[in-house]
Design an enzyme around this catalytic site. Structure first.
Site, PDB file in Angstrom:
ATOM      1  N   TYR A 109      -6.992   0.341  -7.639  1.00 21.69           N
ATOM      2  CA  TYR A 109      -5.609   0.096  -6.891  1.00 21.69           C
ATOM      3  C   TYR A 109      -4.641   0.983  -7.346  1.00 21.69           C
ATOM      4  O   TYR A 109      -4.443   1.931  -6.362  1.00 21.69           O
ATOM      5  CB  TYR A 109      -4.991  -1.667  -7.149  1.00 21.69           C
ATOM      6  CG  TYR A 109      -4.115  -2.017  -6.346  1.00 21.69           C
ATOM      7  CD1 TYR A 109      -4.255  -2.245  -4.892  1.00 21.69           C
ATOM      8  CD2 TYR A 109      -2.605  -1.489  -6.615  1.00 21.69           C
ATOM      9  CE1 TYR A 109      -3.069  -2.354  -4.004  1.00 21.69           C
ATOM     10  CE2 TYR A 109      -1.609  -1.972  -5.732  1.00 21.69           C
ATOM     11  CZ  TYR A 109      -1.913  -2.371  -4.559  1.00 21.69           C
ATOM     12  OH  TYR A 109      -0.815  -2.582  -3.630  1.00 21.69           O
ATOM     13  N   SER A 136      -5.438  -1.938   0.746  1.00 22.24           N
ATOM     14  CA  SER A 136      -4.113  -1.730   0.908  1.00 22.24           C
ATOM     15  C   SER A 136      -3.871  -0.200   0.521  1.00 22.24           C
ATOM     16  O   SER A 136      -4.213   0.804   0.730  1.00 22.24           O
ATOM     17  CB  SER A 136      -3.290  -2.677   0.571  1.00 22.24           C
ATOM     18  OG  SER A 136      -1.876  -2.748   0.735  1.00 22.24           O
ATOM     19  N   ASP A 155      -2.679  -7.841  11.077  1.00 25.53           N
ATOM     20  CA  ASP A 155      -2.292  -7.047   9.786  1.00 25.53           C
ATOM     21  C   ASP A 155      -1.013  -6.453   9.886  1.00 25.53           C
ATOM     22  O   ASP A 155      -0.923  -5.280  10.553  1.00 25.53           O
ATOM     23  CB  ASP A 155      -3.229  -6.105   9.237  1.00 25.53           C
ATOM     24  CG  ASP A 155      -2.863  -5.529   7.949  1.00 25.53           C
ATOM     25  OD1 ASP A 155      -1.611  -5.872   7.386  1.00 25.53           O
ATOM     26  OD2 ASP A 155      -3.603  -5.006   7.084  1.00 25.53           O
ATOM     27  N   HIS A 188      -3.704  -9.057   6.595  1.00 32.60           N
ATOM     28  CA  HIS A 188      -4.020  -8.143   5.431  1.00 32.60           C
ATOM     29  C   HIS A 188      -4.999  -8.576   4.447  1.00 32.60           C
ATOM     30  O   HIS A 188      -5.313  -7.890   3.334  1.00 32.60           O
ATOM     31  CB  HIS A 188      -2.651  -8.067   4.784  1.00 32.60           C
ATOM     32  CG  HIS A 188      -2.480  -6.499   3.946  1.00 32.60           C
ATOM     33  ND1 HIS A 188      -2.529  -5.347   4.410  1.00 32.60           N
ATOM     34  CD2 HIS A 188      -2.216  -6.365   2.450  1.00 32.60           C
ATOM     35  CE1 HIS A 188      -2.762  -4.592   3.564  1.00 32.60           C
ATOM     36  NE2 HIS A 188      -2.289  -5.119   2.520  1.00 32.60           N
TER      37      HIS A 188
END
Length: 710
Positions: A480, A560, A645, A680
């Site tokens: 991430y 993301s 999203d 999302h």
């Protein structure tokens, strides 16, 4: 207790040529709507944007392109012979009872969430005692036929009469708030629309919530959100009569939220969205008067953990990059007057909650969580001893001494314990049983590897005991690296499919997260963002050098900000990976701040409007703009996004996929999976989760050359 702190695929298009599903097959991609005259000028640099029409996600041409792309992806996946076998096994692995921690409320009852296995949404139950017969308090599965309405939060009035529950539809960030009688469970007529990034904070027979003005019809999921307002809703009245409590028209890009402690004597207001932290104000609800400023800037994180009388316990990184616990006298609340209760520690202080007259502090040390018991004065009593390292959730309250915790790790499903605050002993309550899977057959280890600049990066590896370093083990590498988010050990039934087929699950704790405090976070932001990509590349290089795997056996996955990570890393080192799955990613770094709440990410990324230096830096790694078009072989790529999203709008993935497909990057497939009635990722129904993992794993297995075991 009341504070709430985080497609059907289309049929094949006529005339479309789809080759076999093997990873070296050449595909004929749909033609995307284009406008080759569109460009932007960033401090003298012209950047073309031919797929700008795809930003209009409701335009007929875009909808036709989405239909054609989904048809191509479905055609490709449907030819994988073991796709339904994977779906069936994922359904088996997920079909186990999932029980949450009990929470004791003022009415003396215990509340907990539970999912009997494959329910789309978990059900909230309550019971008179821990061993009593539970009754359904709220079942989100009854709110929609397909499970796409998700419960986002629930808050009880402080007298226990009412419960306000917050829902989202189809994965959107937009919320609606409903109210029910907490005793009879009968719904009331109260209904709030267009709330966003909010809880319901009670004060008397009403609650505060945050919302935006009603959006333009047809642009609900794409237009920028501005002017976040706080309202007070009184039970029994229409939303049109709600009282505006706070707004800041001079700063339309701020988020605002309100927190009222249970005694309803004070009200706190936070403002965030344009800095690394949040501003903080407080108002005395009993005496009235103006707001008093506790912290005017958004330079530091300021979280009110609890309030005792006129004193607030605040967790902050002000002059403490790894956080400290402070005590604020609310009659003299400016931060310069605060008293330090627990100073900065070796680990990162993550949270505090009361358990009777004691405090429980959670700490993160080398990306694993620990918990410690303190006196309110700040004196350490003991560490809570857990059965294994992992991630912990704790249920406690200052009104009683009952403490429960759930512990989870990569091969350790969420197991529940009670904790004796007097003796320090834990008592096992229960753990899930997963069909035909023995957790004892798997092991997790933590390694530290060097990044490009020599910084040591921690990474967890989970795999089956006895796995050999033969240089060809399949690896699922996840990362991430942003927004002060820490990746701690956690359990996923879907991951078990990978492990039981001989795969290694690798989770890298990249810079940009909070694993080592604010300095670790800042080392992966703005002009330091390249550190994050180098950390991820370093993880793959380490696994290869240590003999675990090869570039032909690595799949990288991230969602993301992690989707940005995957997209940027593939462009930097396409030779290092066999498969890439960028999920709901931020792919256009030049325009991300122009949609919904994208402007809120500027504190981590910077924007193309900041300066020439910042614009050039963003352009140098923006996944959309750095795709090679010179015949360099790329990994097989499956982009995922969803039509609802409104966090990272699907235009990012649309434009990225269209550019990939039009570029010369070799013959490995470059596909996009566009889910419907999904957002999302939060609140996604179990059926859709299994569908998505089925397709992702089928794509990875097919392109790495794996065959799932029978």
């Amino acid at each position: 207790m009341n504070r709430i702190l985080k497609t059907a695929l289309m049929s094949a298009m006529t005339g479309m040529v789809v080759a076999s599903c093997s990873s070296n097959a050449k595909l004929e991609y749909p033609e995307a709507p284009t406008d080759k005259t569109v460009s932007d000028n960033y401090f003298g640099t012209t950047v073309n944007d031919p797929y700008r029409p795809l930003e209009n996600d409701t335009a007929p041409a875009t909808l036709e392109w989405v239909k054609a792309e989904n048809a191509l992806t479905e055609s490709y996946l449907s030819k994988i012979p073991y796709r339904e076998q994977i779906r069936a096994r994922l359904s088996e692995l997920n079909n186990y009872k999932k029980t949450g921690l009990p929470s004791k409320h003022k009415d003396g009852k215990y509340y907990f969430y539970e999912n009997d296995g494959l329910q789309n949404q978990s059900v909230l139950y309550r019971t008179d005692s821990l061993n009593g017969k539970p009754e359904v308090f709220l079942d989100p599965n009854t709110l929609s036929e397909d499970g796409t309405v998700a419960l986002q939060g629930l808050s009880f009035s402080n007298d226990g009469k009412y419960a306000a529950y917050i829902i989202s539809r189809s994965g959107s960030d937009w919320n609606e708030i409903f109210v029910m009688d907490a005793k009879t469970l009968q719904p009331l007529n109260d209904h709030i629309e267009w709330a966003k990034f909010t809880d319901a904070s009670w004060d008397g027979d009403g609650f505060y919530y945050s919302s935006y003005p009603r959006p333009e019809k047809g642009k609900e999921f794409s237009n920028a959100n501005e002017n976040h307002q706080v309202y007070y809703h009184k039970i029994g009245t229409p939303q049109s009569e709600d009282r505006l409590v706070y707004e800041d028209k001079a700063n339309p890009l701020y988020f605002h939220s309100v927190y009222v402690p249970e005694d309803e004597n004070w009200m706190f207001l936070t403002a965030s969205g344009q800095g690394l932290g949040n501003a903080l104000k407080v108002k005395n609800l009993k005496k009235g008067g103006d707001w008093k400023v506790m912290e005017p800037s958004q330079d530091y994180e300021m979280t009110v953990m609890d309030v005792m009388g006129d004193n607030a316990y605040i967790l902050t990184n002000w002059n403490a990059p790894k956080n400290r616990l402070m005590l604020a006298d609310l009659n003299n609340p400016a931060k310069e007057n605060w008293k330090e209760i627990i100073p900065e520690q070796k680990g990162v202080m993550k949270g505090m909650q009361f358990a009777g007259d004691k405090m429980i502090l959670t700490m993160e040390e080398d990306a694993a969580e620990h918990a410690y018991i303190y006196k309110p004065s700040g004196e350490l009593i003991r560490e809570m001893q857990f059965p294994t390292f992992g991630t912990v959730g704790i249920s406690s309250d200052k009104d009683h001494n009952e403490v429960y915790y759930a512990l989870t790790s990569f091969a350790y499903p969420s197991s529940r314990y009670s904790y004796d605050m007097t003796t320090g002993e834990s008592k096992f309550i229960g753990a899930p049983e997963i069909k035909d899977f023995n957790m004892d057959d798997y092991v997790t280890e933590q390694v530290f590897y060097p990044s490009a600049d020599g910084t040591k990066i921690p990474m967890f590896l989970t795999y089956k005991k006895g796995l050999e370093k033969n240089g060809k083990n399949p690896v699922y590498l996840y990362g991430y690296g942003g927004f002060n988010v820490s990746l701690t050990p956690g359990f996923s039934a879907n991951r078990l499919l990978w492990l039981e087929n001989g795969g290694i699950y690798a989770q890298a704790n990249l810079r940009g997260g909070s694993e080592y405090g604010e300095e670790w976070h800042l080392a992966g932001t703005k002009m330091n963002k390249m550190n994050v990509f180098n950390d991820f590349i370093g993880a793959a290089e380490y696994l290869i050098q240590e003999g675990w795997t090869s570039p032909e056996d690595i799949a990288i996955v991230g969602g993301s900000n992690g989707g940005l990570l995957v997209g940027a890393t593939v462009n930097l080192r396409p030779d290092l990976f066999k498969v890439a799955i960028p999920e709901v990613g931020v792919m256009d770094m030049m325009r991300y701040h122009l949609f919904t709440i994208g402007w809120n990410w500027a504190s981590d990324y910077g924007t193309s409007a900041d300066s020439k230096e910042m614009a050039d830096y963003l352009l140098s790694y923006s996944p959309l703009h750095t795709i090679k078009n010179d015949g360099t072989p790329y990994p097989a790529i499956l982009v995922t996004t969803a039509d609802h999203d409104d966090r990272v709008v699907p235009a990012h993935s649309f434009k990225y996929a269209a550019t990939l497909q039009a570029s010369d990057t070799g013959d490995a497939p470059k596909l996009i999976r566009i889910d419907s009635k999904a957002g999302h990722g939060g609140g996604k129904p179990m059926s859709k989760v299994i569908d998505e993992y089925t397709d992702v794993y089928s794509f990875i297995f097919n392109n790495i050359g794996m065959t799932p075991k029978k």
